[in-house]
Design an enzyme around this catalytic site. Structure first.
Site, PDB file in Angstrom:
ATOM      1  N   ASP A  85       1.112  -0.876   0.121  1.00  0.00           N
ATOM      2  CA  ASP A  85       0.279   0.029  -0.027  1.00  0.00           C
ATOM      3  C   ASP A  85       1.314   1.489   0.064  1.00  0.00           C
ATOM      4  OD1 ASP A  85      -1.744   1.697  -0.197  1.00  0.00           O
ATOM      5  OD2 ASP A  85      -3.248   0.996   1.922  1.00  0.00           O
ATOM      6  N   ALA A  86       1.533   1.609  -1.487  1.00  0.00           N
ATOM      7  CA  ALA A  86       2.308   2.826  -1.599  1.00  0.00           C
ATOM      8  C   ALA A  86       1.440   3.655  -2.161  1.00  0.00           C
ATOM      9  CB  ALA A  86       3.544   2.626  -1.878  1.00  0.00           C
ATOM     10  N   LYS A  87       0.660   3.839  -3.408  1.00  0.00           N
ATOM     11  CA  LYS A  87      -0.530   5.231  -3.655  1.00  0.00           C
ATOM     12  C   LYS A  87       0.408   5.612  -3.959  1.00  0.00           C
ATOM     13  CE  LYS A  87      -3.763   4.632  -0.174  1.00  0.00           C
ATOM     14  NZ  LYS A  87      -3.551   4.224   0.703  1.00  0.00           N
ATOM     15  N   ARG A  88       1.885   4.455  -5.225  1.00  0.00           N
ATOM     16  CA  ARG A  88       2.399   5.629  -6.086  1.00  0.00           C
ATOM     17  C   ARG A  88       2.235   6.304  -6.989  1.00  0.00           C
ATOM     18  NH1 ARG A  88       5.715   6.400  -1.642  1.00  0.00           N
ATOM     19  NH2 ARG A  88       7.619   4.845  -1.444  1.00  0.00           N
TER      20      ARG A  88
END
Length: 249
Positions: A85-88
């Site tokens: 879960d990094a939402k890059r």
């Protein structure tokens, strides 16, 4: 084996789409932290379809935290997929390096992405044909109304544009907050894999998902409800409980 093949297998094995969110609240990336994480994984693995470590909680601990994130992913049994879960969301070479970090270095099977800089920002991740991506569709926070749920001039809503982006990649899915998982919203989302936060501490009702005619795998995330709620119960007991709730049992 592709991400979705791995995920479907785990859902079949566990009988539930439980996603255990590793939002670990730590002061230090030390041996006590490693032991805590290892205990969570060991106890919850029999009930878990997928793990979702949240990069921010590890990044906040500096380089030691990033090393701990790498170690955490390595602790997870190889047959259980990992969503980072990094939402890059960035452009060009920057995004390519994010993809390398997520997949080649950390070894994640899938990653969350912010699609709002456009289709070209997804391309470096799409190069990894066997990996999964989850685009932010309709999130569980109140601010979803600011952009995601806005009505377009030609009709429809912004999140529907994001839904169309998933057609670029067979391993692509959407993030759909459970608090916004209304029948109307589900009807406007293509039949793609869904990552669904909002169960437990955020107050979402999983019953909203039951009866939806969808064939793509859906996983429902529980973080605080397993890690920190009901301290009188073991991690295993809480994971089993939430797995049953998600399965509608």
């Amino acid at each position: 084996m592709t991400y979705l093949e791995k995920l479907r297998h785990r859902i079949a094995v566990t009988g539930s789409g439980l996603c255990v969110g590793l939002d670990i609240r730590l002061e230090k990336a030390d041996d006590a932290a490693r032991a805590f994480i290892a205990d969570v994984i060991t106890q919850t693995a029999p009930y878990t379809a997928v793990y979702k470590p949240n990069s921010a909680y590890f990044e906040a601990l500096g380089w030691e935290g990033m090393k701990l994130l790498e170690e955490t992913i390595a602790m997870i049994p190889k047959d259980i997929p990992v969503i980072l879960d990094a939402k890059r969301g960035d452009i060009g070479e920057t995004q390519r390096y994010y993809a390398k970090a997520c997949f080649d270095i950390l070894g994640a099977d899938a990653v969350t992405l912010n699609p709002y800089m456009g289709r070209d920002t997804l391309e470096p991740f799409l190069d990894y044909q066997d990996k999964g991506i989850y685009l932010l569709g309709v999130t569980s926070n109140p601010g979803a109304v600011d952009i995601e749920l806005q009505t377009l001039q030609g009709g429809g809503q912004v999140f529907e544009l994001v839904g169309k982006m998933t057609a670029q990649h067979p391993q692509a899915g959407l993030v759909l907050g459970l608090t916004n998982a209304t029948p109307e919203t589900l009807a406007r989302i293509p039949d793609v894999p869904l990552l669904i936060p909002g169960l437990g501490a955020q107050g979402g009702d999983v019953a909203a998902l039951h009866g939806a005619a969808r064939t793509a795998p859906c996983v429902v995330n529980v973080s605080r409800g397993i890690l920190y709620a009901e301290p009188e119960l073991t991690f295993a007991q809480k994971a089993e409980k939430w797995a049953r709730v998600i399965a509608g049992k």
